[in-house]
Design a protein around this motif. Structure first.
Motif, PDB file in Angstrom:
ATOM      1  N   ILE A   1      85.618 -22.737  41.561  1.00 34.78           N
ATOM      2  CA  ILE A   1      84.750 -23.047  42.699  1.00 34.78           C
ATOM      3  C   ILE A   1      83.604 -23.959  42.277  1.00 34.78           C
ATOM      4  CG2 ILE A   1      83.206 -22.044  44.425  1.00 34.78           C
ATOM      5  CD1 ILE A   1      84.901 -19.507  44.340  1.00 34.78           C
ATOM      6  N   VAL A   2      83.024 -23.675  41.128  1.00 34.33           N
ATOM      7  CA  VAL A   2      81.912 -24.481  40.597  1.00 34.33           C
ATOM      8  C   VAL A   2      82.347 -25.112  39.285  1.00 34.33           C
ATOM      9  CG1 VAL A   2      79.560 -24.424  39.691  1.00 34.33           C
ATOM     10  CG2 VAL A   2      80.177 -23.009  41.672  1.00 34.33           C
ATOM     11  N   ARG A   3      82.244 -26.407  39.188  1.00 38.41           N
ATOM     12  CA  ARG A   3      82.681 -27.111  37.984  1.00 38.41           C
ATOM     13  C   ARG A   3      81.701 -26.870  36.831  1.00 38.41           C
ATOM     14  NH1 ARG A   3      84.216 -33.352  38.502  1.00 38.41           N
ATOM     15  NH2 ARG A   3      85.815 -32.336  39.806  1.00 38.41           N
ATOM     16  N   ASN A   4      82.255 -26.534  35.681  1.00 39.66           N
ATOM     17  CA  ASN A   4      81.483 -26.333  34.448  1.00 39.66           C
ATOM     18  C   ASN A   4      80.274 -25.409  34.634  1.00 39.66           C
ATOM     19  OD1 ASN A   4      83.165 -28.148  33.002  1.00 39.66           O
ATOM     20  ND2 ASN A   4      82.009 -29.879  33.832  1.00 39.66           N
ATOM     21  N   PRO A   5      80.504 -24.187  35.099  1.00 40.41           N
ATOM     22  CA  PRO A   5      79.373 -23.272  35.264  1.00 40.41           C
ATOM     23  C   PRO A   5      78.823 -22.825  33.919  1.00 40.41           C
ATOM     24  CG  PRO A   5      81.439 -22.098  35.593  1.00 40.41           C
ATOM     25  CD  PRO A   5      81.791 -23.556  35.461  1.00 40.41           C
TER      26      PRO A   5
END
Length: 441
Positions: free
Chosen positions: A218-222
């Motif tokens: 859902i979130v890139r590179n968290p």
């Protein structure tokens, strides 16, 4: 200092991964006890050794030759052996082992061989002693670990050999028959070994640099969570985050041994530390106050209305929950208002019984009306620092409102480390991204 280190299947997939493990272990002399899994996939379309072993058992069960599958397994281990320059004739070991299996051979014995062969090779590679899990991990006949016997045997073997490699995943019944944990059991073996030996740290090496703050799909590179308590871990795991299951770390939690989740492919990354509590708080943790965000889709809400319900609410709630119990529907939340309350539950539990359930609830004489809303997602915002901050809920709701995310349910745990919100399924990804961008970065 003593460190017990466990390496998962992705960390042992081939000879290059074996080399990374050796470099990690040799870098720190405190890493005296190594627990290994069976080799995992080398690439996405590859096979896990354990899956191939289950396939062999199926072939035996139905009287089909398993020679082709066994060749695939032998080739994997032989390649590791040769490329690592090892003397162990693993091909002969595998051949001798499977020449003796038949329909009477237990599936547990067969599938446990991946860890066993992996540990044999790793022990020679490191110059450590191979200690078979069958020689120390003791199960009672009810399948529970005999902690007293297991601890005594492991301590004895550690005292004799000093530096050891042992397979994860399995042990033995008093009869000597092999018994395995559920999938992921190597994590349990590692935690047990750390607890029995009184390790200072239990390192769990895998293919990610610790526990991520949010789903990377859902979130890139968290960001990675630097430190997390067991209570926070439980909340995140319950809501679907890909973290260690609490059962796998219970032995070290009870012994108050820190768990360090590390990345075999990025050993310089400090990963995530898991503890019961932290005596201090990092500046970053104080500033951010949210530890992680996790969620699940596809819940339903049934809203129950009764005018001037007053003290009768408890009785009505009991009637409603008795209906849910008869249908075998697990209840996730029960938000409450002055003249109403709601029941939140997984939608999959009423796929074929939706109308029957609603009809039975509507027939309750104390209900004025009830309505069903489907397509709801639940999102947990978890953080031990939230309990010490005022206005957290307001900030969360404001951020979501400013981004046109409609909140359907709100609930906060009594321990104040978790705020749970419900949104429509179509808003789920956007809500998670808004929360991460607003509070977790």
């Amino acid at each position: 200092m003593l460190k017990v280190v466990k390496f998962g299947g992705s960390s042992l997939a081939d000879s290059s991964q074996f080399a990374k493990v050796k470099e990690i272990v040799k870098y720190d002399k405190a890493r005296e006890v190594v627990v290994v899994s069976a080799p995992g996939k080398r690439q996405s379309d590859d096979n896990k050794i354990t899956d191939l072993l289950y396939l062999i058992h199926a072939h035996i069960k139905y009287g089909v030759s398993f020679d082709t599958v066994l060749s695939m397994i032998t080739d994997r281990f032989t390649e590791i052996q040769k490329e690592c320059g090892l003397k162990t004739d693993i091909a002969s070991v595998i051949s001798d082992t499977f020449s003796k299996v038949d329909r009477n051979t237990s599936v547990d014995f067969i599938v446990s061989r991946g860890e066993c062969f992996s540990a044999m090779l790793m022990a020679e590679y490191l110059g450590y002693e191979f200690v078979d899990a069958a020689d120390w991990l003791c199960f009672d006949y009810d399948g529970k670990v005999n902690a007293e016997a297991s601890e005594a045997k492991l301590r004895e073997l550690k005292g004799i050999y000093g530096r050891i490699v042992t397979p994860g995943f399995y042990g033995t019944f008093p009869s000597g028959e092999v018994h395995v944990f559920p999938r992921g059991g190597s994590d349990i073996t590692g935690a047990l070994a750390a607890a029995y030996l009184g390790a200072d740290v239990y390192e769990n090496w895998t293919d990610v640099s610790g526990i991520l703050m949010v789903d990377p799909r859902i979130v890139r590179n968290p960001k990675t969570i630097a430190r997390v308590t067991y209570d926070e871990l439980r909340e995140l795991s319950y809501m679907g985050a890909s973290v260690l299951h609490e059962d796998t770390v219970f032995p070290v939690r009870r012994a108050d041994i820190p768990v360090n989740i590390r990345n075999t492919n990025d050993p310089d990354d400090p990963g995530t530390i898991i503890r019961e509590h932290f005596d201090d708080e990092l500046a970053e943790e104080n500033e951010r106050f949210i530890t992680g965000i996790a969620g699940k889709r596809n819940f339903s809400i049934i809203n129950i209305y009764k005018s001037r319900i007053g003290e009768a609410k408890i009785g009505l709630l009991r009637q409603v929950l008795e209906v849910f119990d008869r249908y075998g529907i697990p209840v996730e939340q029960i938000p409450s208002g002055v003249d109403s309350f709601s029941v939140v539950f997984p939608s999959e539990n009423i796929k074929t019984r939706k109308h029957d359930l609603m009809h039975e609830l509507e027939a309750l004489e104390d209900i004025d009306s009830c309505e069903l809303t489907e397509g709801i997602s639940l999102i947990a915002i978890v953080g031990r620092q939230m309990a010490y901050r005022s206005g957290i809920s307001g900030k969360i709701f404001r951020a979501l409102g400013d981004n046109k995310v409609n909140i359907r349910t709100i609930e906060q745990g009594a321990d104040e480390i978790n705020i749970m919100i419900g949104v429509y399924n179509e808003d789920f990804d956007r809500a998670v991204r808004v929360l991460y961008e607003s509070f977790a970065r």
